[in-house]
Structure formats: C-alpha cells, structure tokens
Design an enzyme around this catalytic site. Structure first.
Site, PDB file in Angstrom:
ATOM      1  N   ASP A  69       0.911  -1.122  -0.040  1.00  0.00           N
ATOM      2  CA  ASP A  69       0.001  -0.016  -0.082  1.00  0.00           C
ATOM      3  C   ASP A  69       0.809   1.401   0.012  1.00  0.00           C
ATOM      4  O   ASP A  69       0.577   2.285  -0.686  1.00  0.00           O
ATOM      5  CB  ASP A  69      -0.927  -0.051   1.280  1.00  0.00           C
ATOM      6  N   HIS A  77      -5.295  -3.559   5.592  1.00  0.00           N
ATOM      7  CA  HIS A  77      -4.768  -3.924   4.331  1.00  0.00           C
ATOM      8  C   HIS A  77      -5.947  -4.659   3.562  1.00  0.00           C
ATOM      9  O   HIS A  77      -6.188  -5.800   3.250  1.00  0.00           O
ATOM     10  CB  HIS A  77      -3.649  -5.061   4.279  1.00  0.00           C
TER      11      HIS A  77
HETATM   12  N1  LIG Z   1       0.035  -8.533   2.018  1.00  0.00           N
HETATM   13  C1  LIG Z   1      -0.180  -8.171   0.705  1.00  0.00           C
HETATM   14  O1  LIG Z   1      -0.086  -6.872   0.528  1.00  0.00           O
HETATM   15  C2  LIG Z   1      -0.449  -9.144  -0.470  1.00  0.00           C
HETATM   16  C3  LIG Z   1      -0.945 -10.326  -0.225  1.00  0.00           C
HETATM   17  N2  LIG Z   1      -1.075 -11.233  -0.924  1.00  0.00           N
HETATM   18  C4  LIG Z   1      -1.479 -12.599  -0.599  1.00  0.00           C
HETATM   19  O2  LIG Z   1      -0.444 -13.432  -0.738  1.00  0.00           O
HETATM   20  C5  LIG Z   1      -0.909 -14.807  -0.697  1.00  0.00           C
HETATM   21  C6  LIG Z   1       0.008 -15.470  -1.747  1.00  0.00           C
HETATM   22  O3  LIG Z   1      -0.339 -15.278  -3.095  1.00  0.00           O
HETATM   23  P1  LIG Z   1       0.391 -15.634  -4.374  1.00  0.00           P
HETATM   24  O4  LIG Z   1       1.914 -15.866  -4.117  1.00  0.00           O
HETATM   25  O5  LIG Z   1       0.149 -14.939  -5.503  1.00  0.00           O
HETATM   26  O6  LIG Z   1      -0.222 -17.198  -4.424  1.00  0.00           O
HETATM   27  P2  LIG Z   1       0.205 -18.406  -5.130  1.00  0.00           P
HETATM   28  O7  LIG Z   1      -1.030 -19.299  -5.247  1.00  0.00           O
HETATM   29  O8  LIG Z   1       1.181 -18.089  -6.449  1.00  0.00           O
HETATM   30  O9  LIG Z   1       1.393 -18.980  -3.989  1.00  0.00           O
HETATM   31  C7  LIG Z   1       1.049 -19.564  -2.926  1.00  0.00           C
HETATM   32  C8  LIG Z   1       1.873 -20.529  -2.300  1.00  0.00           C
HETATM   33  O10 LIG Z   1       1.591 -20.924  -0.991  1.00  0.00           O
HETATM   34  C9  LIG Z   1       1.776 -22.390  -0.871  1.00  0.00           C
HETATM   35  N3  LIG Z   1       1.072 -22.849   0.091  1.00  0.00           N
HETATM   36  C10 LIG Z   1      -0.295 -23.060   0.032  1.00  0.00           C
HETATM   37  N4  LIG Z   1      -0.539 -23.891   1.430  1.00  0.00           N
HETATM   38  C11 LIG Z   1       0.727 -24.136   1.987  1.00  0.00           C
HETATM   39  C12 LIG Z   1       1.127 -24.368   3.133  1.00  0.00           C
HETATM   40  N5  LIG Z   1       0.109 -24.892   4.113  1.00  0.00           N
HETATM   41  N6  LIG Z   1       2.338 -24.316   3.459  1.00  0.00           N
HETATM   42  C13 LIG Z   1       3.300 -23.808   2.719  1.00  0.00           C
HETATM   43  N7  LIG Z   1       2.894 -23.415   1.636  1.00  0.00           N
HETATM   44  C14 LIG Z   1       1.688 -23.211   1.295  1.00  0.00           C
HETATM   45  C15 LIG Z   1       1.264 -22.884  -2.235  1.00  0.00           C
HETATM   46  O11 LIG Z   1       1.947 -24.234  -2.773  1.00  0.00           O
HETATM   47  C16 LIG Z   1       1.863 -21.929  -3.438  1.00  0.00           C
HETATM   48  O12 LIG Z   1       3.238 -22.024  -3.700  1.00  0.00           O
HETATM   49  C17 LIG Z   1      -2.499 -14.774  -1.204  1.00  0.00           C
HETATM   50  O13 LIG Z   1      -3.117 -14.924  -0.038  1.00  0.00           O
HETATM   51  C18 LIG Z   1      -2.553 -13.257  -1.441  1.00  0.00           C
HETATM   52  O14 LIG Z   1      -3.981 -12.766  -1.452  1.00  0.00           O
HETATM   53  C19 LIG Z   1      -0.995 -10.983  -2.309  1.00  0.00           C
HETATM   54  C20 LIG Z   1      -0.507  -9.514  -2.661  1.00  0.00           C
HETATM   55  C21 LIG Z   1      -0.201  -8.607  -1.574  1.00  0.00           C
HETATM   56  O1  LIG Z   2      -5.562  -7.605  -3.982  1.00  0.00           O
HETATM   57  C1  LIG Z   2      -5.047  -8.679  -3.554  1.00  0.00           C
HETATM   58  O2  LIG Z   2      -5.881  -9.681  -3.492  1.00  0.00           O
HETATM   59  C2  LIG Z   2      -3.497  -8.874  -3.272  1.00  0.00           C
HETATM   60  C3  LIG Z   2      -3.261  -7.715  -2.343  1.00  0.00           C
HETATM   61  O3  LIG Z   2      -3.415  -7.933  -0.977  1.00  0.00           O
HETATM   62  C4  LIG Z   2      -2.995  -6.479  -2.875  1.00  0.00           C
HETATM   63  O4  LIG Z   2      -2.373  -6.357  -4.104  1.00  0.00           O
HETATM   64  O5  LIG Z   2      -2.616  -5.430  -2.261  1.00  0.00           O
END
Ligand SMILES: NC(=O)C1=CN([C@@H]2O[C@H](COP(=O)(O)OP(=O)(O)OC[C@H]3O[C@@H](n4cnc5c(N)ncnc54)[C@H](O)[C@@H]3O)[C@@H](O)[C@H]2O)C=CC1
Ligand SMILES: O=C([O-])CC(=O)C(=O)O
Length: 332
Positions: A165, A192
């Site tokens: 953000d 967030h």
């Molecule tokens: N805080 C923030 O600003 C943001 C948060 N996110 C969040 O981050 C998370 C991940 O997003 P991506 O990497 O794009 O998803 P993705 O699906 O590409 O990767 C997630 C990974 O987590 C792994 N995983 C699932 N369960 C697991 C477990 N029990 N133990 C270990 N690994 C496990 C999967 O195998 C996969 O490799 C989502 O919840 C998303 O919403 C995404 C963008 C920004």
């Molecule tokens: O929008 C989403 O779901 C992933 C996220 O948290 C971000 O990009 O800020």
C-alpha cells in the site's frame, strides 16, 4: 563503459547474519521474494519452504553469488526449515480472482496460516513473523491467537505486511502530481483491504489537491490490488510488486534486528493506538529495533477527511480482527 563494483567483506560471526524462512516460497510471491532476499546481504541462511517445489526454487536461487546458503524444504522437513529462523515471512495461501474480496480468501487461508503459525510457535518461537497471506486484517490476529495459545506470543515480533500500500501510494501520488515516485513518501495507516487502507495525504506535499482528485487518488490506493487482479484476469493477484514490498519490509526488520537507527516502516501490528475502542491491531508507522517493534508511532495531525476515513476503517477492522480471533477459538 567502466562500472565500479562495490566490494563488501563478510564474516560468519557478523552481527548481521540472519536466517530468514519463506513459507510459500514456490508461489507467485514466494519465488521473486526469495530472489530478492538472496540479494540482501544480511540474509546468510535462506530457508525456502512450500508444499512442493521449494527445493527447485532453492537450487535456482542458490546459484546467485551472494554470501548465503539456500535450502529448500518439503512438508516433512518443516521443523528444519524453521529451526533457528530470525525472521519468518509467510506468503502461503490462495490469491484472489476477479470478483472476490480479500475476505473471500478467509475460509482457505485461515487454516493455512493457523497451521504454519503453530509450527513457527513450536520451532522458532522467538522469530519475527511477517504475514503476507490475505486477508491480512484477519490472518495477523490468527497468528497472535496461536502464539498466545502456546504461551509464546510476543506482540513486538508480529507484523502484517502493508508495504505494498505504501509503494502504491508513492507511485500513484507521483502520477497525479507529475513528480518522481522515488521521492514521494506517503504514510499509509489502518489495515490492508479497501476502506481500511488510509493514506495520509495531508502529511505530504500534496495536501491541497482538489477534493475530486484527492478522492480518486485515495480510492486508487485503497483498491490498487483490484487493478492487478482484474488485469491478471483469473491468474492471481500482485506478485512482483508484492515481492518488492515484502523484501523491503523484511529488509527493514533485519535492519532493526541489527541495531540500525531510525528504521521506520508502516506495518499492521498489535497496537496501543485504538485498543480502548476495541481495535487491537492497526497499521501505522513503526520503528523497528533489536527486539522487533521499538515504537508504534501515533498518527500525527490528520485532516477532518482523514479522521472520517479512520473512523470507517476502524469499524471494518474490528470485525476483521474478531473474525480471526473467533476462528482460532472455534478451530484451535
Ligand atoms: N499483504 C499483501 O499486500 C499481499 C498479499 N497477497 C496474498 O499473498 C498470498 C499468496 O499469493 P500468491 O503468491 O500470488 O499465491 P500463489 O498461489 O501463487 O502461491 C501461494 C503458495 O503458497 C503455497 N502454500 C499453500 N498452502 C501452503 C502451506 N500450508 N504451507 C506452505 N505453503 C503453502 C502454495 O503451494 C503456493 O506455492 C495470497 O493470500 C494473496 O492474497 C498478495 C499480494 C499482496
Ligand atoms: O489484492 C489482492 O488480493 C492482493 C493484495 O493484497 C494486494 O495486491 O494488495
């Protein structure tokens, strides 16, 4: 052209030698985050864990010639992945698809984060834990409850990563003001998701934007995640910008642990700011130190409009936080 290459010296006994574990390292965020952490010279032991694929990511990243060891772990070795970790970064969980809110991820991600938090509490109870998995407003309280149930909760060492953000606010404000985003520093507070994300534009050089421009800018910062979700069209949410945000925040935590001065980043933490109103977690600027959170900053002077935005944010945050707490109570 001659490029001067900076040289640094390292010692294995350096105070700046840290083990960082990434849980979810094979994912869209996990892979580029692991790459960026390999480039951080404070990380000497990079531990990459996922349900599958982490050894491959580790082998790949390990060929980069920085002074760190990289190991990849599958579920049977989660204990080893965590043991001795100074910082644990958790991007494990499912991302959004178009039409979903972050809260729609709760049913899947709550149990993933709960189980990883249990393992962290068992095997690395003193680590700083940085939560990326959504919905952050609820997953951070879930981790707190798990650590409390194990008697190892340290509120100074739990962080919701809201840095994306902050990055978006710098970028989007610069687009409106036609300035260099590198020089735009915007404090973003609250939480967030959507209306809980509150950029404090009145504390920047752009306090006199007309109301329409200001409101559009704030809306874009609050819903920047949706832009990426829509553009990716079912293939996930922000990964590359999030990896940069995660690497920046993890780097700041490490700088703090190493005793550097004036390390300040906004983060969603166990916060005294609005506890008397029932908001146990809130994002604001935090000074990071050798023990984690050194100081939670107050919000400073706000405009009347920002006061209203904070009021709205708090109403949603109370519900999001409660949902996380209740989940652990019902599903310990
Ligand atoms: N805080 C923030 O600003 C943001 C948060 N996110 C969040 O981050 C998370 C991940 O997003 P991506 O990497 O794009 O998803 P993705 O699906 O590409 O990767 C997630 C990974 O987590 C792994 N995983 C699932 N369960 C697991 C477990 N029990 N133990 C270990 N690994 C496990 C999967 O195998 C996969 O490799 C989502 O919840 C998303 O919403 C995404 C963008 C920004
Ligand atoms: O929008 C989403 O779901 C992933 C996220 O948290 C971000 O990009 O800020």
């Amino acid at each position: 052209m001659f490029t001067k290459i900076a040289t640094r010296s390292f010692s294995s006994t350096s105070a700046s030698a840290y083990k960082v574990a990434v849980l979810g390292a094979n994912g869209g965020i996990g892979q580029p985050l692991s790459l960026l952490l390999k480039l951080n010279h404070k990380v000497t032991d990079l531990s990459l864990y996922d349900l599958k694929g982490a050894p491959g990511v580790a082998a790949d990243v390990s060929h980069i010639p920085t002074h760190s060891t990289v190991r990849g772990y599958n579920p049977e070795n989660l204990k080893e992945a965590l043991t001795g970790a100074d910082v644990i970064v958790i991007p494990a969980g499912v991302p959004r698809k178009p039409g979903m809110t972050r809260d729609d991820l709760f049913n899947t991600n709550a149990s993933i984060v709960r189980d990883l938090a249990k393992a962290a509490a068992d095997h690395a109870p003193n680590a700083a834990v940085c939560i990326i998995s959504n919905p952050v407003n609820s997953t951070v309280p879930i981790v707190a409850e798990v650590f409390k149930s194990k008697g190892t909760y340290n509120p100074k060492k739990l962080f919701g990563v809201t840095t994306l953000d902050v990055l978006r606010a710098s970028r989007f404000v610069a687009e409106v003001a036609n300035t260099n985003p590198v020089h735009e520093k915007v404090t973003v507070v609250g939480g967030h998701s959507g209306v809980t994300i509150v950029p404090l534009l009145s504390q920047t050089n752009h306090k006199s934007l007309d109301a329409e421009t200001r409101d559009a800018l704030i809306h874009r910062i609050q819903f920047g995640g949706d832009e990426v979700v829509q553009a990716k069209n079912g293939a996930g949410s922000a990964t590359l910008s999030m990896a940069q945000a995660g690497a920046r925040f993890t780097g700041a935590v490490l700088d703090g642990l190493a005793g550097e001065n004036d390390v300040v980043e906004p983060s969603f933490v166990d916060s005294p700011l609005f506890k008397d109103e029932g908001v146990d977690f809130f994002a604001s600027k935090v000074t990071l130190g050798t023990e984690g959170v050194k100081k939670v900053h107050s919000l400073g002077e706000l405009s009347g409009h920002e006061e209203e935005l904070i009021k709205t944010a708090k109403e949603t945050l109370i519900k999001n936080i409660q949902k996380g707490v209740e989940f652990v109570k019902q599903n310990p």
